[in-house]
Design a protein around this motif. Structure first.
Motif, PDB file in Angstrom:
ATOM      1  N   TYR A  83       1.017  -0.913   0.325  1.00 22.46           N
ATOM      2  CA  TYR A  83       0.390  -0.052   0.025  1.00 22.46           C
ATOM      3  C   TYR A  83       0.687   0.962   0.122  1.00 22.46           C
ATOM      4  O   TYR A  83       1.548   1.549   1.108  1.00 22.46           O
ATOM      5  N   ASN A  84       1.404   1.883  -1.311  1.00 20.25           N
ATOM      6  CA  ASN A  84       2.513   2.907  -0.830  1.00 20.25           C
ATOM      7  C   ASN A  84       2.164   4.108  -1.872  1.00 20.25           C
ATOM      8  O   ASN A  84       1.434   4.647  -2.931  1.00 20.25           O
ATOM      9  N   GLU A  85       2.099   4.803  -0.625  1.00 21.13           N
ATOM     10  CA  GLU A  85       0.960   6.449  -0.641  1.00 21.13           C
ATOM     11  C   GLU A  85       2.653   6.865  -1.235  1.00 21.13           C
ATOM     12  O   GLU A  85       4.246   7.128  -1.201  1.00 21.13           O
ATOM     13  N   GLN A  86       2.502   7.399  -2.731  1.00 21.88           N
ATOM     14  CA  GLN A  86       3.307   8.510  -2.890  1.00 21.88           C
ATOM     15  C   GLN A  86       2.470   9.928  -2.489  1.00 21.88           C
ATOM     16  O   GLN A  86       1.979  10.425  -3.037  1.00 21.88           O
ATOM     17  N   PHE A  87       3.474  10.395  -2.833  1.00 23.97           N
ATOM     18  CA  PHE A  87       4.171  12.229  -2.558  1.00 23.97           C
ATOM     19  C   PHE A  87       4.756  12.820  -4.045  1.00 23.97           C
ATOM     20  O   PHE A  87       5.442  12.333  -4.886  1.00 23.97           O
ATOM     21  N   PHE A  88       3.976  13.346  -4.755  1.00 20.95           N
ATOM     22  CA  PHE A  88       3.985  14.301  -5.654  1.00 20.95           C
ATOM     23  C   PHE A  88       5.002  15.306  -6.133  1.00 20.95           C
ATOM     24  O   PHE A  88       4.512  16.198  -4.805  1.00 20.95           O
ATOM     25  N   GLY A  89       6.167  15.625  -7.190  1.00 20.79           N
ATOM     26  CA  GLY A  89       6.608  17.256  -6.754  1.00 20.79           C
ATOM     27  C   GLY A  89       5.566  17.996  -7.677  1.00 20.79           C
ATOM     28  O   GLY A  89       5.191  17.609  -8.223  1.00 20.79           O
ATOM     29  N   PRO A  90       6.607  18.980  -7.453  1.00 25.43           N
ATOM     30  CA  PRO A  90       5.390  20.517  -8.847  1.00 25.43           C
ATOM     31  C   PRO A  90       5.233  20.175 -10.138  1.00 25.43           C
ATOM     32  O   PRO A  90       4.443  20.304 -10.514  1.00 25.43           O
ATOM     33  N   GLY A  91       6.440  19.295 -10.018  1.00 26.59           N
ATOM     34  CA  GLY A  91       6.029  19.049 -12.057  1.00 26.59           C
ATOM     35  C   GLY A  91       7.257  19.979 -12.691  1.00 26.59           C
ATOM     36  O   GLY A  91       7.619  21.246 -12.231  1.00 26.59           O
ATOM     37  N   THR A  92       7.912  18.988 -13.373  1.00 28.55           N
ATOM     38  CA  THR A  92       8.552  20.333 -15.517  1.00 28.55           C
ATOM     39  C   THR A  92       7.592  20.326 -16.105  1.00 28.55           C
ATOM     40  O   THR A  92       6.646  19.240 -16.553  1.00 28.55           O
ATOM     41  N   ARG A  93       7.296  21.680 -16.772  1.00 28.69           N
ATOM     42  CA  ARG A  93       6.141  22.229 -17.688  1.00 28.69           C
ATOM     43  C   ARG A  93       7.193  21.484 -18.485  1.00 28.69           C
ATOM     44  O   ARG A  93       7.737  22.867 -18.654  1.00 28.69           O
ATOM     45  N   LEU A  94       7.135  20.885 -19.911  1.00 27.48           N
ATOM     46  CA  LEU A  94       7.756  20.679 -21.243  1.00 27.48           C
ATOM     47  C   LEU A  94       7.139  21.088 -22.017  1.00 27.48           C
ATOM     48  O   LEU A  94       6.203  20.851 -22.632  1.00 27.48           O
ATOM     49  N   THR A  95       7.559  22.482 -23.011  1.00 26.86           N
ATOM     50  CA  THR A  95       6.592  23.250 -24.086  1.00 26.86           C
ATOM     51  C   THR A  95       7.892  22.297 -25.364  1.00 26.86           C
ATOM     52  O   THR A  95       8.840  22.746 -25.113  1.00 26.86           O
ATOM     53  N   VAL A  96       7.131  21.417 -26.690  1.00 28.89           N
ATOM     54  CA  VAL A  96       8.700  21.243 -27.886  1.00 28.89           C
ATOM     55  C   VAL A  96       7.896  21.795 -28.786  1.00 28.89           C
ATOM     56  O   VAL A  96       6.249  21.901 -28.922  1.00 28.89           O
ATOM     57  N   LEU A  97       8.441  22.772 -29.541  1.00 26.36           N
ATOM     58  CA  LEU A  97       8.077  23.525 -30.131  1.00 26.36           C
ATOM     59  C   LEU A  97       8.527  23.214 -31.653  1.00 26.36           C
ATOM     60  O   LEU A  97       9.598  22.663 -31.748  1.00 26.36           O
TER      61      LEU A  97
END
Lengths: 111, 114
Positions: free
Chosen positions: B100-114
């Motif tokens: 039973y694996n409680e996972q805690f997330f970070g704020p993320g990296t927003r990647l934009t590919v043009l």
């Protein structure tokens, strides 16, 4: 593989009302069901979870119920407040780190 | 305890380039998982690392890879970027990734590919 369906996709309630979000899962081997709240510009935050050997769990204004036979689980928020406005995700797991998420519910609490 | 941190928070790249994202888990957590979040596909599991070994992998092409260091910090790499790789990349940590694996997330990296 596992499939998790979440309803509704949007939910608007008045402050003080209750909100209910429902999810169904396909994999009968799933044993862990967390709920996450995601605010704009932030990562998902774990708000409550339930294990397959428990039918209901409550934490202050938030409760989760699980019906293993029907493969349903639900999030209940009572006495909603404007700060409850966010996107809520349900998820399911067989154990371990691989979570399968529902599509999300945009909850809006109107003052 | 400090939460999960991810760097950089924002990235802009062009098609064909490669990118490396970094994640530092909560102190004492040994499992790090990566997820991709897009409006169309939602949150999808990429892979998990535990004790410097990939323990689980989602259904993504080989252009997506990762690694974990002895201090549990993790990196993910995407090569030959495509427009469809534009997404929020989230890292989650847990103590050991089992049961039973409680996972805690970070704020993320927003990647934009043009």
């Amino acid at each position: 593989g596992e499939n998790v369906e979440q309803h509704p996709s949007t939910l608007s309630v008045q402050e003080g009302d209750s909100a209910v979000i429902k999810c169904t899962y396909s994999d009968s081997a799933s044993i862990y069901f967390p709920w996450y709240k995601q605010e704009l510009g932030k990562g998902p935050q774990l708000i409550i979870d339930i294990r397959s050997n428990v039918g209901e769990k409550k934490d202050q204004r938030i409760a989760v119920t699980l019906n293993k036979t029907a493969k349903h689980f639900s999030l209940h928020i009572t006495e909603t407040q404007p700060e409850d406005s966010a996107v809520y995700f349900c998820a399911a797991s067989r154990g371990g780190s691989r979570l399968t998420f529902g599509e999300g519910t945009q909850l809006t609490v109107n003052p | 305890k400090a939460g999960v941190t991810q760097t950089p928070r924002y990235l802009i790249k062009t098609r064909g380039q490669q990118v490396t994202l970094s994640c530092s888990p909560i102190s004492g957590h040994r499992s790090v998982s990566w997820y991709q979040q897009t409006p169309g596909q939602g949150l999808q599991f990429l892979f998990e690392y535990f004790s410097e070994t990939q323990r689980n992998k989602g259904n993504f092409p080989g252009r997506f890879s990762g690694r974990q260091f002895s201090n549990s910090r993790s990196e993910m790499n995407v090569s030959t970027l495509e427009l469809g790789d534009s997404a929020l990349y989230l890292c989650a940590s847990s103590p050991d990734g089992g049961g039973y694996n409680e996972q805690f997330f970070g704020p993320g990296t927003r990647l934009t590919v043009l």
